[in-house]
Structures are given as structure tokens and as C-alpha cells.
Design a protein around this motif. Sequence first.
Motif, short mmCIF file in Angstrom:
data_model
loop_
_atom_site.label_atom_id
_atom_site.label_comp_id
_atom_site.label_asym_id
_atom_site.label_seq_id
_atom_site.Cartn_x
_atom_site.Cartn_y
_atom_site.Cartn_z
N THR A 169 0.80 -1.21 0.00
CA THR A 169 0.00 0.00 0.00
C THR A 169 0.84 1.27 0.00
N ASP A 170 1.84 1.34 0.88
CA ASP A 170 2.64 2.58 0.96
C ASP A 170 3.39 2.84 -0.34
N ASP A 171 3.92 1.79 -0.95
CA ASP A 171 4.61 1.95 -2.23
C ASP A 171 3.65 2.38 -3.33
N PHE A 172 2.47 1.78 -3.35
CA PHE A 172 1.49 2.09 -4.39
C PHE A 172 1.01 3.54 -4.26
N GLU A 173 0.73 3.97 -3.03
CA GLU A 173 0.33 5.36 -2.82
C GLU A 173 1.44 6.32 -3.27
N SER A 174 2.68 5.98 -2.96
CA SER A 174 3.81 6.83 -3.35
C SER A 174 3.93 6.95 -4.86
N VAL A 175 3.83 5.83 -5.57
CA VAL A 175 3.99 5.88 -7.03
C VAL A 175 2.81 6.61 -7.69
N LEU A 176 1.61 6.44 -7.17
CA LEU A 176 0.45 7.13 -7.73
C LEU A 176 0.57 8.65 -7.51
N THR A 177 1.01 9.03 -6.31
CA THR A 177 1.20 10.44 -6.01
C THR A 177 2.25 11.05 -6.92
N ARG A 178 3.35 10.34 -7.11
CA ARG A 178 4.43 10.84 -7.96
C ARG A 178 4.02 10.90 -9.44
N ALA A 179 3.38 9.84 -9.91
CA ALA A 179 3.05 9.75 -11.33
C ALA A 179 1.96 10.74 -11.74
N TYR A 180 0.97 10.97 -10.87
CA TYR A 180 -0.18 11.77 -11.27
C TYR A 180 -0.30 13.09 -10.50
N LYS A 181 0.72 13.41 -9.69
CA LYS A 181 0.79 14.71 -9.00
C LYS A 181 -0.50 15.04 -8.23
N THR A 182 -1.01 14.04 -7.55
CA THR A 182 -2.22 14.23 -6.75
C THR A 182 -2.13 13.32 -5.52
N ARG A 183 -2.93 13.61 -4.54
CA ARG A 183 -2.93 12.83 -3.31
C ARG A 183 -3.51 11.44 -3.56
N ALA A 184 -2.84 10.43 -3.06
CA ALA A 184 -3.32 9.05 -3.16
C ALA A 184 -3.39 8.47 -1.75
N ASP A 185 -4.57 7.99 -1.37
CA ASP A 185 -4.75 7.42 -0.03
C ASP A 185 -5.85 6.37 -0.12
N PHE A 186 -5.45 5.11 -0.03
CA PHE A 186 -6.42 4.02 -0.14
C PHE A 186 -7.35 3.92 1.06
N SER A 187 -6.97 4.50 2.19
CA SER A 187 -7.81 4.40 3.39
C SER A 187 -8.87 5.48 3.47
N ASP A 188 -8.80 6.50 2.63
CA ASP A 188 -9.76 7.60 2.64
C ASP A 188 -10.94 7.25 1.73
N LYS A 189 -12.08 6.94 2.35
CA LYS A 189 -13.26 6.52 1.57
C LYS A 189 -13.77 7.62 0.64
N ALA A 190 -13.53 8.88 1.00
CA ALA A 190 -13.98 9.99 0.16
C ALA A 190 -13.20 10.03 -1.16
N LEU A 191 -12.02 9.43 -1.18
CA LEU A 191 -11.18 9.44 -2.38
C LEU A 191 -11.40 8.20 -3.27
N LYS A 192 -12.32 7.33 -2.91
CA LYS A 192 -12.50 6.07 -3.65
C LYS A 192 -12.69 6.28 -5.16
N PRO A 193 -13.55 7.19 -5.62
CA PRO A 193 -13.68 7.38 -7.08
C PRO A 193 -12.36 7.83 -7.73
#
Length: 194
Positions: free
Chosen positions: A75-99
Motif C-alpha cells: 500500500t505505501d509503495d502504491f500510494e507513493s507511485v500514484l502520487t508521484r506519477a499523477y501529482k495528486t494525493r493518493a490514499d487508499f484508506s480515505d473513503k472519500a477518495l475512492k472514485p
Amino acid sequence: MMPTIKYNLPSSYNISLFVLMGWSSYKKNWAPALLVFLLLTGFSRPVWHPFHVSASEIEYNGKTKRLEISTRIFTDDFESVLTRAYKTRADFSDKALKPQMNELVTRYITTHLSIRSNGQIRRLKFFGWEIDHEAVYVYTTADAASFNPRNITVENTILYELFEDQMNIVHFIVNGTRKSSKLTYPERKLQFVF
């Protein structure tokens, strides 16, 4: 003899805990102990796993003529790569960010994992994801009407942007026969023949 207490923490945390426990006996010195603890841990999120690895399982379902794929990424690696690649916050535990997470995961997986048979790329379709302990499982499918198990190429570059020691394990299952192989950065492609 005193029992040994074993902590499953990174070495910097073990040192910090040792210092903190030693200094905690001096109640008036709690502030320096806390400062040393924070300095040794680097004020940052710890790395809980010593290996950078993903695992993908691809199964050919002959009845539905589909490939069913599950990919496990820390999870931590995936969130890091998504944040870096798409320049946006990535957090799998935040239900508001699911979409938003669904969109990010779809974009990332479909550009970093591909399957070819007879030279034809099988377009991955996002099915969903779930968190299991410290990992995220991503589920995708692909149509495989003209799938040839004698000529399979898997390209997997998951997390290559982050780690030069990244290893991606791929398990491929056809008619109950399982074959496994691994890619180590910078290797990109695997061949499977059934």
C-alpha cells in the motif's frame, strides 16, 4: 534471566525505542528522549518491508474466454507511485477518495501491466481493488477469445519509477497448470509457453 522482548520494527526504531526506554526512567528528561526518538526515526513514515516486490496472478478461464488478473502491491509503495506519477494525493484508506483512487489505479495498472498472445495485446479492464493488511489487491480482466497459450508475453513495470531493486513476480495459470517467473528492474518482459 529476564525475557527478551522482540519488536518487529525497522532498526532505526529499535535503536530509538532502546534510547527512549533507557531515558524514560528519568521522568524529568522526557523531552530530550522524545527529541532523540524523532531524530532517529527521521520524522517520517517507516518502511515496514525490506523488499520491493509486487505479485501478479493471471489465470486463463477457458469457459468465459477471459484472463482474470489480481496484482498485489504494498500500500505505501502504491500510494507513493500514484502520487508521484499523477501529482495528486493518493490514499487508499480515505473513503472519500475512492472514485479518484479507482481512476488512478486504472490508469496506472493499464499502463504498467500488459499481456500479449500471438502478438495481440489484451486490453485490461479494471474490475476493482481492496486492501488486505499492508497490501492492495487490484483486480482486472481481459477478453481472450483468440488466446493462444503457446505464445504469451507479459510486460510488467509496476513500481519501476520508485525502486531500482523492484521485483515483479508473475504467476500464469492455464488449464490448472501454473508457471511462475520474476522480473527484476530493469527487465520488462516475460515469455510463457503452455
